[in-house]
Design a protein around this motif. Structure first.
Motif, PDB file in Angstrom:
ATOM      1  N   LEU A 117       0.822  -1.214   0.000  1.00 56.27           N
ATOM      2  CA  LEU A 117       0.000   0.000   0.000  1.00 56.27           C
ATOM      3  C   LEU A 117       0.856   1.264   0.000  1.00 56.27           C
ATOM      4  CD1 LEU A 117      -2.854  -0.970   2.510  1.00 56.27           C
ATOM      5  CD2 LEU A 117      -2.964  -0.898   0.013  1.00 56.27           C
ATOM      6  N   THR A 118       1.929   1.272   0.792  1.00 54.55           N
ATOM      7  CA  THR A 118       2.787   2.461   0.817  1.00 54.55           C
ATOM      8  C   THR A 118       3.579   2.595  -0.483  1.00 54.55           C
ATOM      9  OG1 THR A 118       4.448   1.176   2.043  1.00 54.55           O
ATOM     10  CG2 THR A 118       3.018   2.631   3.319  1.00 54.55           C
ATOM     11  N   THR A 119       3.933   1.471  -1.090  1.00 57.49           N
ATOM     12  CA  THR A 119       4.636   1.534  -2.376  1.00 57.49           C
ATOM     13  C   THR A 119       3.752   2.184  -3.432  1.00 57.49           C
ATOM     14  OG1 THR A 119       5.946  -0.440  -1.863  1.00 57.49           O
ATOM     15  CG2 THR A 119       5.768   0.181  -4.173  1.00 57.49           C
ATOM     16  N   ILE A 120       2.490   1.773  -3.494  1.00 54.99           N
ATOM     17  CA  ILE A 120       1.554   2.367  -4.454  1.00 54.99           C
ATOM     18  C   ILE A 120       1.364   3.855  -4.165  1.00 54.99           C
ATOM     19  CG2 ILE A 120      -0.854   2.373  -5.228  1.00 54.99           C
ATOM     20  CD1 ILE A 120      -0.816  -0.699  -4.692  1.00 54.99           C
ATOM     21  N   ALA A 121       1.184   4.192  -2.873  1.00 56.33           N
ATOM     22  CA  ALA A 121       0.995   5.599  -2.502  1.00 56.33           C
ATOM     23  C   ALA A 121       2.216   6.433  -2.866  1.00 56.33           C
ATOM     24  CB  ALA A 121       0.713   5.706  -1.001  1.00 56.33           C
ATOM     25  N   SER A 122       3.400   5.845  -2.734  1.00 56.13           N
ATOM     26  CA  SER A 122       4.635   6.575  -3.008  1.00 56.13           C
ATOM     27  C   SER A 122       4.864   6.782  -4.502  1.00 56.13           C
ATOM     28  CB  SER A 122       5.820   5.824  -2.390  1.00 56.13           C
ATOM     29  OG  SER A 122       7.005   6.574  -2.507  1.00 56.13           O
ATOM     30  N   ILE A 123       4.712   5.713  -5.295  1.00 54.34           N
ATOM     31  CA  ILE A 123       4.960   5.876  -6.732  1.00 54.34           C
ATOM     32  C   ILE A 123       3.900   6.762  -7.382  1.00 54.34           C
ATOM     33  CG2 ILE A 123       6.240   3.720  -6.914  1.00 54.34           C
ATOM     34  CD1 ILE A 123       3.835   2.391  -8.146  1.00 54.34           C
ATOM     35  N   ASN A 124       2.735   6.876  -6.747  1.00 54.89           N
ATOM     36  CA  ASN A 124       1.712   7.784  -7.274  1.00 54.89           C
ATOM     37  C   ASN A 124       2.112   9.252  -7.127  1.00 54.89           C
ATOM     38  OD1 ASN A 124       0.000   5.763  -8.129  1.00 54.89           O
ATOM     39  ND2 ASN A 124      -1.303   5.817  -6.313  1.00 54.89           N
ATOM     40  N   LEU A 125       3.074   9.531  -6.247  1.00 54.27           N
ATOM     41  CA  LEU A 125       3.557  10.905  -6.077  1.00 54.27           C
ATOM     42  C   LEU A 125       4.598  11.299  -7.127  1.00 54.27           C
ATOM     43  CD1 LEU A 125       4.057  11.176  -2.194  1.00 54.27           C
ATOM     44  CD2 LEU A 125       2.209  12.158  -3.553  1.00 54.27           C
ATOM     45  N   VAL A 126       5.155  10.310  -7.817  1.00 53.30           N
ATOM     46  CA  VAL A 126       6.274  10.573  -8.727  1.00 53.30           C
ATOM     47  C   VAL A 126       5.938  11.605  -9.809  1.00 53.30           C
ATOM     48  CG1 VAL A 126       7.758   9.546 -10.510  1.00 53.30           C
ATOM     49  CG2 VAL A 126       7.494   8.417  -8.292  1.00 53.30           C
ATOM     50  N   PRO A 127       4.817  11.471 -10.546  1.00 47.67           N
ATOM     51  CA  PRO A 127       4.557  12.443 -11.621  1.00 47.67           C
ATOM     52  C   PRO A 127       4.480  13.893 -11.138  1.00 47.67           C
ATOM     53  CG  PRO A 127       3.147  10.524 -11.869  1.00 47.67           C
ATOM     54  CD  PRO A 127       3.798  10.398 -10.531  1.00 47.67           C
ATOM     55  N   SER A 128       3.764  14.138 -10.033  1.00 48.69           N
ATOM     56  CA  SER A 128       3.644  15.516  -9.548  1.00 48.69           C
ATOM     57  C   SER A 128       4.980  16.025  -9.015  1.00 48.69           C
ATOM     58  CB  SER A 128       2.567  15.616  -8.468  1.00 48.69           C
ATOM     59  OG  SER A 128       2.837  14.746  -7.392  1.00 48.69           O
ATOM     60  N   PHE A 129       5.767  15.139  -8.406  1.00 48.12           N
ATOM     61  CA  PHE A 129       7.084  15.543  -7.912  1.00 48.12           C
ATOM     62  C   PHE A 129       8.000  15.930  -9.074  1.00 48.12           C
ATOM     63  CE2 PHE A 129      11.464  14.030  -6.939  1.00 48.12           C
ATOM     64  CZ  PHE A 129      11.812  15.048  -6.071  1.00 48.12           C
ATOM     65  N   ILE A 130       8.035  15.119 -10.113  1.00 49.58           N
ATOM     66  CA  ILE A 130       8.885  15.419 -11.271  1.00 49.58           C
ATOM     67  C   ILE A 130       8.447  16.720 -11.932  1.00 49.58           C
ATOM     68  CG2 ILE A 130       9.568  14.641 -13.570  1.00 49.58           C
ATOM     69  CD1 ILE A 130      10.913  13.105 -11.301  1.00 49.58           C
ATOM     70  N   LYS A 131       7.147  16.934 -12.030  1.00 50.51           N
ATOM     71  CA  LYS A 131       6.646  18.177 -12.640  1.00 50.51           C
ATOM     72  C   LYS A 131       7.091  19.399 -11.839  1.00 50.51           C
ATOM     73  CE  LYS A 131       2.494  20.246 -14.648  1.00 50.51           C
ATOM     74  NZ  LYS A 131       2.885  21.622 -14.308  1.00 50.51           N
ATOM     75  N   LYS A 132       7.007  19.314 -10.522  1.00 49.09           N
ATOM     76  CA  LYS A 132       7.454  20.423  -9.681  1.00 49.09           C
ATOM     77  C   LYS A 132       8.946  20.689  -9.884  1.00 49.09           C
ATOM     78  CE  LYS A 132       4.046  19.881  -5.949  1.00 49.09           C
ATOM     79  NZ  LYS A 132       3.550  21.275  -5.894  1.00 49.09           N
ATOM     80  N   CYS A 133       9.715  19.616 -10.015  1.00 51.60           N
ATOM     81  CA  CYS A 133      11.155  19.776 -10.240  1.00 51.60           C
ATOM     82  C   CYS A 133      11.427  20.449 -11.587  1.00 51.60           C
ATOM     83  CB  CYS A 133      11.850  18.415 -10.190  1.00 51.60           C
ATOM     84  SG  CYS A 133      11.916  17.668  -8.550  1.00 51.60           S
ATOM     85  N   LYS A 134      10.731  20.020 -12.629  1.00 50.16           N
ATOM     86  CA  LYS A 134      10.935  20.586 -13.963  1.00 50.16           C
ATOM     87  C   LYS A 134      10.511  22.048 -14.027  1.00 50.16           C
ATOM     88  CE  LYS A 134       9.902  18.461 -17.736  1.00 50.16           C
ATOM     89  NZ  LYS A 134      11.199  18.513 -18.431  1.00 50.16           N
ATOM     90  N   ASP A 135       9.412  22.370 -13.339  1.00 51.53           N
ATOM     91  CA  ASP A 135       8.875  23.728 -13.396  1.00 51.53           C
ATOM     92  C   ASP A 135       9.547  24.681 -12.413  1.00 51.53           C
ATOM     93  OD1 ASP A 135       7.160  22.780 -15.302  1.00 51.53           O
ATOM     94  OD2 ASP A 135       5.408  22.660 -13.990  1.00 51.53           O
TER      95      ASP A 135
END
Length: 342
Positions: A200-218
């Motif tokens: 459950l925590t693995t799914i919750a964590s990898i679901n954060l990846v797209p928004s985290f990468i976008k924040k880094c790029k922007d």
């Protein structure tokens, strides 16, 4: 930290632990991200790769794990399908014995924009953390500042928490103490096993990846300092951590047994014999002053043992890698009323 928008892909260097499911599925998620280039992976030295451990086996454990695994594989199936179309030949894999200046020089030459750590087991020195342009960040499976350290899955169950989650935070010289970027909160189900909580925590964590990468790029990373006065830290689980302390209250003991349920259970001793306890039920309040850990009744429903506040009814246990009911426990250990678990 870079604040400029960029159209090019972010170069990401990933630190992971090949012995960790949490690590490996972050690799899978990052691999299929269209807006990054995974330039390298730093993982276990060959001597640190774990051979398969012999674990207690029972049909119940088998079906528990099978159901949890099917649920998890269903959730990540799109990632697996997408991965099959990706060429991974250009990803450099390094297995350093030491995280030294020589490795730092190699990493510097790779020009990473971002370092991500997920389940990595070593402390990464500042000489490496300072290299990437955007920063170095860790994905941690708890709601920091609570449950910093190793294996928070076990500890949140053992401590009877109702919620946990995942945290992305800036890495510093102190484990799991850097500023928080993103968090994802999840509820801990009644009767949850450690293995299911890992999923459950693995799914919750990898679901954060797209928004985290976008924040880094922007260039829009917003970080808040951890309130370190509320920090709790727990280390890697040892055998002694799984030992039942009968002077604790019944709920705490039941939580510990639940935290150990993906393995062989929590343990206790009677007459120098070790008993792993796998299933219990909380009974009535104790109305008089009785030594904790004492067997006060042996009946058809279970073995009644005193705790600090209530009776704990032992239903099932494990002896010599065999899961047995309470009647067989009584016979094998020759238990009698008045015996003391310690």
């Amino acid at each position: 930290m870079s604040k400029n928008k960029t159209a090019k892909k972010l170069k990401v260097l990933l630190f992971l632990n090949e012995n960790s499911q949490f690590s490996k599925y972050h690799y899978l998620k990052l691999l299929v991200q269209d807006d990054i280039e995974l330039v390298g992976i730093i993982t276990n030295h060959n001597q640190e790769l774990r051979s398969k451990r012999t674990k207690f086996f029972s049909m119940l454990n088998f079906f528990r794990r099978l159901i949890d695994r099917m649920y998890f594989e269903y959730k990540i199936l799109p990632l697996r399908l997408k991965k099959s179309f990706i060429n991974t030949d250009g990803i450099r894999i390094m297995r350093p014995n030491k995280l030294n200046t020589e490795l730092a020089s190699e990493i510097y030459s790779m020009e990473p924009d971002l370092i991500i750590s997920a389940g990595y087991y070593r402390k990464i020195p500042n000489s490496i953390l300072r290299i990437p342009k955007v920063g170095s960040f860790n994905f941690h499976p708890s709601l920091l500042p609570a449950y910093a350290g190793g294996n928070p899955w076990f500890w949140v169950i053992a401590k009877g928490e109702k919620y946990t989650g995942v945290t992305i935070h800036l890495m510093t010289s102190v484990y799991d103490s850097g500023d928080i970027v993103l968090q994802n909160k999840i509820r801990i189900e009644n009767g949850i096993t450690e293995q299911r909580l890992i999923y459950l925590t693995t799914i919750a964590s990898i679901n954060l990846v797209p928004s985290f990468i976008k924040k880094c790029k922007d260039g829009k990373l917003e970080m808040k300092p951890q309130v370190l006065s509320k920090r709790s830290y727990f280390g890697i689980v040892t055998d002694i951590d799984k030992k039942i302390q009968w002077s604790c209250n019944a709920e705490s003991i039941k939580n510990l047994i639940q935290a150990c349920s993906s393995g062989s259970g929590a343990w206790t001793k009677v007459s120098n014999e070790r008993l792993w306890i796998d299933k219990v039920k909380i009974g009535n309040n104790i109305s008089q002053d009785i030594n904790s850990g004492m067997i006060i009744n042996i009946g058809r429903k279970g073995i009644e043992v005193t705790t600090r506040d209530k009776i704990l009814l032992i239903k099932k246990g494990i002896i010599n890698n065999s899961r047995i009911g309470h009647l067989d426990i009584i016979k094998k250990l020759k238990l009698r009323e008045g015996d003391i678990f310690n």
